[in-house]
Structure formats: structure tokens, C-alpha cells
Design a protein around this motif. Sequence first.
Motif, PDB file in Angstrom:
ATOM      1  N   LEU A  83     128.327  40.222  37.464  1.00 13.03           N
ATOM      2  CA  LEU A  83     130.168  40.114  37.843  1.00 13.03           C
ATOM      3  C   LEU A  83     130.853  41.036  37.042  1.00 13.03           C
ATOM      4  CD1 LEU A  83     129.734  35.860  36.833  1.00 13.03           C
ATOM      5  CD2 LEU A  83     130.035  37.250  39.289  1.00 13.03           C
ATOM      6  N   TYR A  84     130.526  41.487  35.707  1.00  7.65           N
ATOM      7  CA  TYR A  84     131.372  42.668  35.168  1.00  7.65           C
ATOM      8  C   TYR A  84     131.393  43.694  36.270  1.00  7.65           C
ATOM      9  CZ  TYR A  84     131.963  40.766  30.366  1.00  7.65           C
ATOM     10  OH  TYR A  84     132.240  40.180  29.486  1.00  7.65           O
ATOM     11  N   CYS A  85     130.438  44.168  37.015  1.00 10.00           N
ATOM     12  CA  CYS A  85     130.323  45.317  37.785  1.00 10.00           C
ATOM     13  C   CYS A  85     131.089  45.024  38.919  1.00 10.00           C
ATOM     14  CB  CYS A  85     128.873  45.605  38.271  1.00 10.00           C
ATOM     15  SG  CYS A  85     127.760  46.202  37.113  1.00 10.00           S
ATOM     16  N   ILE A  86     131.120  43.675  39.725  1.00 11.87           N
ATOM     17  CA  ILE A  86     131.787  43.400  40.740  1.00 11.87           C
ATOM     18  C   ILE A  86     133.387  43.475  40.316  1.00 11.87           C
ATOM     19  CG2 ILE A  86     132.441  41.527  42.343  1.00 11.87           C
ATOM     20  CD1 ILE A  86     129.498  40.760  42.240  1.00 11.87           C
ATOM     21  N   GLY A  87     133.720  42.714  39.092  1.00  8.56           N
ATOM     22  CA  GLY A  87     135.087  42.539  38.761  1.00  8.56           C
ATOM     23  C   GLY A  87     135.697  44.002  38.317  1.00  8.56           C
ATOM     24  N   GLY A  88     134.935  44.720  37.595  1.00  7.47           N
ATOM     25  CA  GLY A  88     135.396  46.148  37.569  1.00  7.47           C
ATOM     26  C   GLY A  88     135.901  46.917  38.661  1.00  7.47           C
ATOM     27  N   LEU A  89     134.933  47.101  39.341  1.00 10.84           N
ATOM     28  CA  LEU A  89     135.176  47.733  40.764  1.00 10.84           C
ATOM     29  C   LEU A  89     136.436  47.094  41.515  1.00 10.84           C
ATOM     30  CD1 LEU A  89     131.500  48.575  42.178  1.00 10.84           C
ATOM     31  CD2 LEU A  89     133.278  50.373  41.298  1.00 10.84           C
ATOM     32  N   GLY A  90     136.372  45.792  41.597  1.00 12.47           N
ATOM     33  CA  GLY A  90     137.318  45.225  42.515  1.00 12.47           C
ATOM     34  C   GLY A  90     138.848  45.188  41.892  1.00 12.47           C
ATOM     35  N   THR A  91     139.126  45.033  40.546  1.00  9.58           N
ATOM     36  CA  THR A  91     140.251  45.520  39.953  1.00  9.58           C
ATOM     37  C   THR A  91     140.847  46.923  40.099  1.00  9.58           C
ATOM     38  OG1 THR A  91     139.347  45.720  37.834  1.00  9.58           O
ATOM     39  CG2 THR A  91     140.174  43.670  38.148  1.00  9.58           C
ATOM     40  N   ALA A  92     140.033  47.944  40.222  1.00  8.11           N
ATOM     41  CA  ALA A  92     140.293  49.337  39.854  1.00  8.11           C
ATOM     42  C   ALA A  92     140.652  49.537  41.355  1.00  8.11           C
ATOM     43  CB  ALA A  92     139.031  50.088  39.680  1.00  8.11           C
ATOM     44  N   MET A  93     140.312  48.827  42.486  1.00 12.02           N
ATOM     45  CA  MET A  93     140.648  49.319  43.881  1.00 12.02           C
ATOM     46  C   MET A  93     141.694  47.909  44.604  1.00 12.02           C
ATOM     47  SD  MET A  93     136.928  50.482  45.804  1.00 12.02           S
ATOM     48  CE  MET A  93     136.078  49.073  45.402  1.00 12.02           C
ATOM     49  N   ALA A  94     142.211  47.166  43.753  1.00 13.30           N
ATOM     50  CA  ALA A  94     142.762  46.043  44.255  1.00 13.30           C
ATOM     51  C   ALA A  94     144.077  46.656  44.847  1.00 13.30           C
ATOM     52  CB  ALA A  94     143.179  44.940  43.136  1.00 13.30           C
ATOM     53  N   PRO A  95     144.388  46.189  46.178  1.00 12.95           N
ATOM     54  CA  PRO A  95     145.449  46.760  47.113  1.00 12.95           C
ATOM     55  C   PRO A  95     146.853  46.042  46.681  1.00 12.95           C
ATOM     56  CG  PRO A  95     144.217  45.405  48.599  1.00 12.95           C
ATOM     57  CD  PRO A  95     143.316  45.402  47.052  1.00 12.95           C
ATOM     58  N   THR A  96     146.590  44.541  46.431  1.00  6.26           N
ATOM     59  CA  THR A  96     147.654  43.867  45.998  1.00  6.26           C
ATOM     60  C   THR A  96     147.453  42.963  44.925  1.00  6.26           C
ATOM     61  OG1 THR A  96     146.599  41.948  47.362  1.00  6.26           O
ATOM     62  CG2 THR A  96     148.175  43.462  48.711  1.00  6.26           C
ATOM     63  N   ALA A  97     148.635  42.271  44.448  1.00  5.15           N
ATOM     64  CA  ALA A  97     148.595  41.408  43.197  1.00  5.15           C
ATOM     65  C   ALA A  97     147.625  40.278  43.353  1.00  5.15           C
ATOM     66  CB  ALA A  97     149.809  40.784  42.880  1.00  5.15           C
ATOM     67  N   TYR A  99     144.636  40.389  45.304  1.00  2.14           N
ATOM     68  CA  TYR A  99     143.449  40.828  44.975  1.00  2.14           C
ATOM     69  C   TYR A  99     143.230  41.075  43.521  1.00  2.14           C
ATOM     70  CZ  TYR A  99     142.077  41.328  49.855  1.00  2.14           C
ATOM     71  OH  TYR A  99     141.668  41.012  51.113  1.00  2.14           O
ATOM     72  N   MET A 100     144.205  41.813  42.770  1.00  2.00           N
ATOM     73  CA  MET A 100     144.085  41.812  41.192  1.00  2.00           C
ATOM     74  C   MET A 100     143.763  40.716  40.522  1.00  2.00           C
ATOM     75  SD  MET A 100     144.169  43.934  38.800  1.00  2.00           S
ATOM     76  CE  MET A 100     144.621  45.695  39.487  1.00  2.00           C
ATOM     77  N   VAL A 101     144.470  39.408  40.864  1.00  2.00           N
ATOM     78  CA  VAL A 101     144.414  38.274  40.100  1.00  2.00           C
ATOM     79  C   VAL A 101     142.915  37.758  40.449  1.00  2.00           C
ATOM     80  CG1 VAL A 101     145.169  35.943  40.281  1.00  2.00           C
ATOM     81  CG2 VAL A 101     146.644  37.568  40.145  1.00  2.00           C
ATOM     82  N   ALA A 102     142.469  37.913  41.734  1.00  2.00           N
ATOM     83  CA  ALA A 102     141.303  37.422  42.192  1.00  2.00           C
ATOM     84  C   ALA A 102     140.091  38.107  41.310  1.00  2.00           C
ATOM     85  CB  ALA A 102     140.971  37.481  43.567  1.00  2.00           C
ATOM     86  N   PHE A 103     140.173  39.237  41.368  1.00  2.00           N
ATOM     87  CA  PHE A 103     139.058  40.203  40.470  1.00  2.00           C
ATOM     88  C   PHE A 103     139.085  39.952  39.162  1.00  2.00           C
ATOM     89  CE2 PHE A 103     138.499  42.357  44.784  1.00  2.00           C
ATOM     90  CZ  PHE A 103     137.262  42.239  44.973  1.00  2.00           C
ATOM     91  N   ILE A 105     139.858  37.076  37.812  1.00  2.00           N
ATOM     92  CA  ILE A 105     139.068  35.707  37.381  1.00  2.00           C
ATOM     93  C   ILE A 105     137.661  36.158  37.450  1.00  2.00           C
ATOM     94  CG2 ILE A 105     138.649  33.653  38.728  1.00  2.00           C
ATOM     95  CD1 ILE A 105     141.633  33.457  39.525  1.00  2.00           C
ATOM     96  N   VAL A 106     137.200  37.117  38.343  1.00  2.00           N
ATOM     97  CA  VAL A 106     135.696  37.311  38.546  1.00  2.00           C
ATOM     98  C   VAL A 106     135.416  37.871  37.202  1.00  2.00           C
ATOM     99  CG1 VAL A 106     134.090  38.940  39.547  1.00  2.00           C
ATOM    100  CG2 VAL A 106     135.896  37.530  40.987  1.00  2.00           C
ATOM    101  N   LEU A 107     135.994  38.850  36.466  1.00  2.00           N
ATOM    102  CA  LEU A 107     135.793  39.253  35.291  1.00  2.00           C
ATOM    103  C   LEU A 107     135.868  38.138  34.242  1.00  2.00           C
ATOM    104  CD1 LEU A 107     138.087  42.640  35.280  1.00  2.00           C
ATOM    105  CD2 LEU A 107     135.354  42.430  35.023  1.00  2.00           C
ATOM    106  N   GLY A 108     136.836  37.215  34.396  1.00  2.00           N
ATOM    107  CA  GLY A 108     136.881  36.151  33.440  1.00  2.00           C
ATOM    108  C   GLY A 108     135.419  35.166  33.748  1.00  2.00           C
ATOM    109  N   LEU A 109     134.943  34.917  34.569  1.00  2.00           N
ATOM    110  CA  LEU A 109     133.714  34.295  34.867  1.00  2.00           C
ATOM    111  C   LEU A 109     132.377  35.152  33.951  1.00  2.00           C
ATOM    112  CD1 LEU A 109     133.639  33.549  38.435  1.00  2.00           C
ATOM    113  CD2 LEU A 109     133.885  31.893  36.698  1.00  2.00           C
ATOM    114  N   ALA A 110     132.519  36.338  34.231  1.00  2.00           N
ATOM    115  CA  ALA A 110     131.616  37.308  33.357  1.00  2.00           C
ATOM    116  C   ALA A 110     132.028  37.222  31.941  1.00  2.00           C
ATOM    117  CB  ALA A 110     131.775  38.676  33.776  1.00  2.00           C
ATOM    118  N   VAL A 111     133.067  37.094  31.241  1.00  2.00           N
ATOM    119  CA  VAL A 111     133.665  36.990  30.013  1.00  2.00           C
ATOM    120  C   VAL A 111     133.166  35.595  29.522  1.00  2.00           C
ATOM    121  CG1 VAL A 111     135.517  36.756  28.478  1.00  2.00           C
ATOM    122  CG2 VAL A 111     135.468  38.627  30.214  1.00  2.00           C
ATOM    123  N   GLY A 112     133.395  34.586  30.165  1.00  2.00           N
ATOM    124  CA  GLY A 112     133.013  33.401  29.842  1.00  2.00           C
ATOM    125  C   GLY A 112     131.471  33.137  29.669  1.00  2.00           C
ATOM    126  N   CYS A 113     130.597  33.853  30.406  1.00  2.00           N
ATOM    127  CA  CYS A 113     129.269  33.733  30.347  1.00  2.00           C
ATOM    128  C   CYS A 113     128.763  34.675  29.217  1.00  2.00           C
ATOM    129  CB  CYS A 113     128.549  34.326  31.441  1.00  2.00           C
ATOM    130  SG  CYS A 113     128.773  33.131  33.035  1.00  2.00           S
TER     131      CYS A 113
END
Length: 455
Positions: A83-97, A99-103, A105-113
Motif C-alpha cells: 500500500l505504501y508503494c501504491i500510495g507513494g507513486l499515486g500521490t507523485a503522479m496525481a493529476p487532480t486534487a 486523485y491526490m486525496v484518494a491516494f 487515503i491509500v497511504l493512510g491505510l498503510a499508515v494505519g496498518c
Amino acid sequence: MQKKRSNLWLYFFGALGGMLYGYDTGVISGAILFMKEELGLNAFTEGLVVSAILIGAIFGSGFSGKLTDRFGRRKTIMSAAVLYCIGGLGTAMAPTAEYMVAFRIVLGLAVGCSTTIVPLYLSELAPKESRGALSSLNQLMITIGILVSYLINYAFSDAGAWRWMLGLAIVPSTALLIGIFFMPESPRWLLANGRDGKARAVLAKMRGRNRVDQEVHEIKETEKRDNGGLKELFEPWVRPALIAGLGLAFLQQFIGTNTIIYYAPKTFTNVGFENSAAILGTVGIGTVNVLMTLVAIRMIDRLGRKPLLLFGNAGMVISLIVLALTNLFFGNTAGAAWTTVICLGVFIVVFAVSWGPIVWVMLPELFPLHIRGIGTGVSTLMLHAGNLIVTITFPALLEAMGISYLFLCYAGIGIAAFLFVFFKVKETKGKSLEEIEHELKNGGERKAGGRAADQ
């Protein structure tokens, strides 16, 4: 000596999830300054981008405790690394706000775990005589992650390269994903799930063969074959642990530290510093945080958890009161600005040797084996919920109350935290996890606890 060095590498990779939590927490404070125009952020969406990681963390903490009790500590950390890998790449490439919020949240799932499982995993791997120091590696890695994020922010600030700031999180994410393949499963989880042979092999590697039989016997005395759930968490004999865990987790966030981590640049600019100086000031805070966490690792198994928590409360309250009164009566003067720097530095020093590492150490120590995952998970959920509330409310409260009255409020919470620790938290220094569980079952007898703590 070779075995000891090998074990240190195991603890390092076990704690690497803490670095990712720290990096993704700290990096947004610099990146948000540069992504506003490109992503078209307004005040609301800016706050949502910052806090989205905490929304995900609440959910991640909520389900990860049950998952780790069922599938094991190692597999759950592996899932967090993905999840950290997916969230890190997703936030770096997010084209809109959006997408940024969504990724985020993915990072947050990783943080919670990771914030649920990493302290638990380190606690169960470590021997009782050094469990506090080794479990504190999680907090050390968090502070290193925050410091690295501040340095990365500063390095890329001239170019405004916020995508690089966020995207570089993929480096430790990949290291965690690779490293966890070489990590052993928790011997306590293995024994609780009937895998005695593997548990003995892990203990022999971590402790030496001469200690295996004794530790297996201690674990089996308190072991339950079936993992518990929420119902068992609310049993009367577990309730003191639950109250202590929830209280420590919630109060760690409400005594003001995350306002310094998230909004340190804003705090510095409010008292007169320019933007570049404010960002550089956060690097200083991050450096102090790391150095004092190293001090805490040396002290935690010598002085004990409870005395350090009380000391930390006293120091933080004093620094917040001085900070508040200085800014209230001296305003935006040079003296007030430098007093702010000193007070924030003192706050970080005492937090880093007390509430920073000790809460992460104590959460998995408090709960019995059969519900350790879910108990730590529920407590960590409360921690992230408190973090979310502080993050969302701080800008509005700062605008409505001013920095002086706001920090006086945090000082009042610090006094309440002191009283909570004094009356509701019991010392766990020098006790095995099985001894702590035994005392909990027997009403936490004060005399037995005192003797064990002194040994």
C-alpha cells in the motif's frame, strides 16, 4: 557478536514502517505549499489533502488488528508495504486534487496498518530486558522519516518540485517490501497458532537456544488457542488495559505535538519568520527529535515508562505556557520569535524522550496475547482519530483564538494527561509480556508490579 548484529538488522527492517509513517506525515507540510496552484486547491481541499492520510489511517488501524491476529504480523506488514508503494507513486503522479486525496487515503491505510503492527511486532520479538529500547526503534524511525522529509522539502523547495518530494517515498517503501521477506514471524503468534517448531526456531535465533524452553513455557502459560475479538476486549479484567491504551493514544495527539510537525512552518511565519527560514526551522525541529529519541532509547529500560511520561508532561506544559505568555504579551517582536523557537525546541526535546516513543512501546505491552493485535489496533485507531481532529481544527482554532490562547489550551490538556498517567497507567519496565498479562488477570497487584519493575 555476529548473531547480535544480525538481530539488529531484523529490528531495523521491522521498524522501517515507522520511517514511512514519519516521511508521509512530514513531507506534506512542504509539498502542500507548491501543489496549490497546479492542483487548484482552495482552503477546504488543502485541509482535505493534509488530513486524508489520517482518514485512511483510522480505517487501516480498525481492520489491521484483527488481520494480524488471524494471518500473522509479517504478512500484515507486507500488505502495508504494498500500500505504501501504491500510495507513494499515486500521490507523485496525481493529476487532480481528487486523485491526490484518494491516494493519500491509500497511504493512510498503510499508515494505519504499520502503526498498529510494527510496535506490536517489535515488542513480541524483543527480549524483556531491552524491549523498551528495541520497541522504541519504531519511534526513532518515525522521527528519522520526518527529518528526511523536511530535508527533502528544503532540497526541492527552490524548484517547487513537490512531485519529487512525494515520490521519493517509494525508496523506503520498496526497501520494506523486500526486507520483510527475510523477517521471521512473531514467535508468540506462531505459538498461539500451533506452530511450535517454527516458534522455537525463531526464539533460538533471536535469544539463543538456552533461553528457548523458558520463554516457550512462559508464553504457553498465558496462551489461548483461539484469537479473541472485540467482545473479549471489553471483559472486566481487560478493561484497565483498554482504558490505559485508549487514553495514552488519544492524549499523545492532543498534547500538541502534531501541530508542530504539520504546521511548524505556519507557526514560525506567524511569529515573523520568512518562508525559507520557517522551512529550515522545521529541519532543526526534526533533528532535535531524532537525537532525543536516541536518548530515550538509552533511558526507557533504565528509568521506566511512567516516570518518563510524567517528566514529559511537566516539560511540555511549562514550554507551552512560556510560549503562550511570551507571544501574548510581546507579540511579533524578535524576542518573541526566538522564544518561540526555544519553546518549541524544548517541547520537542521532552516529547521525544517521553510521550513520543513510550506510547508506541506501551500499547502492545498492555494487552494479553489473544487480543494483542485487536487491542493495539483499537488504541491506534484512537490515536489517528485524535490526530485527525487536531489536524483539522488547528488552522481554524489558530485563526479564532490566536497562537497564545491555543497553546494555553494544549497546556491544560497536558495537565490532564499528567493526572491520567499518574492514576491510570501502570509501569511495565522489566516485565515480560506474559508477566504483564498475569498481573492484569490478577488485578494488577501493586506490590508484585513494583517488585517486577525493580528487578
